[in-house]
Scaffold this motif. Structure first.
Motif: not given
Length: 100
Positions: A1-5, A21-23, A56-60
């Protein structure tokens, strides 16, 4: 995960949302968890369209909406009662046909 997130979930929960909701559910899940602590989980036993969980998503992980899907929440978002904000982190696949 990028450090920004890296602490995005912590920052969101610190704001005290009604629902979050994190999905992050696995494929085939029948409940989408509300990570806010308010217990507003989504019953996903009867999916709307061909939405796929565990992609797969932008984050997780995330949900893939195949142009015919939806997620129905237990929330009543009525602007006559007060203001509300909806936020989403979205990854659009380039060249995936007729994206809107």
């Amino acid at each position: 995960m990028p450090s920004a997130f890296a602490d995005l979930p912590g920052a969101i929960v610190a704001d005290g949302p009604l629902a979050y909701y994190r999905f992050e559910e696995a494929p085939g899940a029948t409940t989408l968890a509300d990570s806010s602590g308010n217990g507003l989980d989504i019953d996903y036993t009867i999916p709307a369209g061909t939405t796929v969980l565990g992609e797969p998503a932008a984050i997780g992980s995330g949900a893939l909406f195949n142009r015919d899907g939806a997620i129905v929440t237990p929330l009543l978002l009525d602007p006559t009662v007060g203001d509300f904000t909806i936020e989403a982190v979205v990854r659009a696949d380039v060249g995936a046909g007729d994206m809107v």
